[in-house]
Design a protein around this motif. Structure first.
Motif, PDB file in Angstrom:
ATOM      1  N   ASP A   8       0.832  -1.202   0.000  1.00  0.00           N
ATOM      2  CA  ASP A   8       0.000   0.000   0.000  1.00  0.00           C
ATOM      3  C   ASP A   8       0.862   1.246   0.000  1.00  0.00           C
ATOM      4  O   ASP A   8       0.577   2.219  -0.691  1.00  0.00           O
ATOM      5  CB  ASP A   8      -0.944   0.011   1.202  1.00  0.00           C
ATOM      6  CG  ASP A   8      -2.039  -1.029   1.100  1.00  0.00           C
ATOM      7  OD1 ASP A   8      -2.279  -1.525  -0.020  1.00  0.00           O
ATOM      8  OD2 ASP A   8      -2.642  -1.356   2.138  1.00  0.00           O
ATOM      9  N   SER A   9       1.934   1.222   0.765  1.00  0.00           N
ATOM     10  CA  SER A   9       2.833   2.360   0.859  1.00  0.00           C
ATOM     11  C   SER A   9       3.497   2.635  -0.488  1.00  0.00           C
ATOM     12  O   SER A   9       3.566   3.776  -0.934  1.00  0.00           O
ATOM     13  CB  SER A   9       3.885   2.104   1.925  1.00  0.00           C
ATOM     14  OG  SER A   9       4.826   3.134   1.933  1.00  0.00           O
ATOM     15  N   SER A  10       3.994   1.588  -1.142  1.00  0.00           N
ATOM     16  CA  SER A  10       4.651   1.783  -2.431  1.00  0.00           C
ATOM     17  C   SER A  10       3.644   2.222  -3.491  1.00  0.00           C
ATOM     18  O   SER A  10       3.970   3.003  -4.380  1.00  0.00           O
ATOM     19  CB  SER A  10       5.395   0.527  -2.866  1.00  0.00           C
ATOM     20  OG  SER A  10       4.504  -0.544  -3.054  1.00  0.00           O
ATOM     21  N   ASP A  11       2.408   1.722  -3.395  1.00  0.00           N
ATOM     22  CA  ASP A  11       1.366   2.166  -4.322  1.00  0.00           C
ATOM     23  C   ASP A  11       1.071   3.644  -4.123  1.00  0.00           C
ATOM     24  O   ASP A  11       0.915   4.391  -5.096  1.00  0.00           O
ATOM     25  CB  ASP A  11       0.080   1.354  -4.133  1.00  0.00           C
ATOM     26  CG  ASP A  11       0.193  -0.075  -4.642  1.00  0.00           C
ATOM     27  OD1 ASP A  11       1.173  -0.378  -5.358  1.00  0.00           O
ATOM     28  OD2 ASP A  11      -0.688  -0.883  -4.321  1.00  0.00           O
ATOM     29  N   ASP A  12       1.008   4.082  -2.876  1.00  0.00           N
ATOM     30  CA  ASP A  12       0.770   5.498  -2.586  1.00  0.00           C
ATOM     31  C   ASP A  12       1.910   6.356  -3.126  1.00  0.00           C
ATOM     32  O   ASP A  12       1.686   7.422  -3.697  1.00  0.00           O
ATOM     33  CB  ASP A  12       0.622   5.727  -1.077  1.00  0.00           C
ATOM     34  CG  ASP A  12      -0.668   5.145  -0.527  1.00  0.00           C
ATOM     35  OD1 ASP A  12      -1.602   4.899  -1.330  1.00  0.00           O
ATOM     36  OD2 ASP A  12      -0.736   4.940   0.705  1.00  0.00           O
ATOM     37  N   ASP A  13       3.141   5.885  -2.945  1.00  0.00           N
ATOM     38  CA  ASP A  13       4.296   6.615  -3.463  1.00  0.00           C
ATOM     39  C   ASP A  13       4.235   6.721  -4.981  1.00  0.00           C
ATOM     40  O   ASP A  13       4.495   7.781  -5.554  1.00  0.00           O
ATOM     41  CB  ASP A  13       5.602   5.932  -3.052  1.00  0.00           C
ATOM     42  CG  ASP A  13       5.865   6.004  -1.557  1.00  0.00           C
ATOM     43  OD1 ASP A  13       5.242   6.858  -0.880  1.00  0.00           O
ATOM     44  OD2 ASP A  13       6.695   5.205  -1.083  1.00  0.00           O
ATOM     45  N   LEU A  14       3.880   5.634  -5.613  1.00  0.00           N
ATOM     46  CA  LEU A  14       3.784   5.625  -7.073  1.00  0.00           C
ATOM     47  C   LEU A  14       2.693   6.578  -7.549  1.00  0.00           C
ATOM     48  O   LEU A  14       2.881   7.326  -8.512  1.00  0.00           O
ATOM     49  CB  LEU A  14       3.522   4.210  -7.581  1.00  0.00           C
ATOM     50  CG  LEU A  14       3.417   4.041  -9.092  1.00  0.00           C
ATOM     51  CD1 LEU A  14       4.700   4.501  -9.780  1.00  0.00           C
ATOM     52  CD2 LEU A  14       3.119   2.601  -9.446  1.00  0.00           C
TER      53      LEU A  14
END
Length: 70
Positions: A8-14
């Motif tokens: 979820d964190s990496s998706d938010d960053d992306l």
């Protein structure tokens, strides 16, 4: 192992990165050369083809040169 929080964190960053990208599309404006060179002899001097020959060649390759757009 639970990777959902990391994912979820990496998706938010992306998503943040993608939101900040300015997409500029540059369209090439094509001149109507048949109208620009209204005189057939002027057209032939410039392209070494008559307008009729150029039209015939364009018809032959039209399917191969059409841009693929959606």
């Amino acid at each position: 192992m639970d990777y959902s929080s990391s994912s979820d964190s990496s998706d938010d960053d992306l998503l943040k990165i993608l939101e900040n990208i300015d997409t500029v599309r540059d369209f090439h404006i094509r001149n109507d050369l048949f109208a620009e060179y209204s005189d057939d002899s002027e057209f032939r001097e410039h392209f070494r083809f008559t307008k009729d020959t150029a039209n015939h060649l364009a018809e032959l390759i039209n399917d191969d040169i059409q841009p693929i757009t959606h």
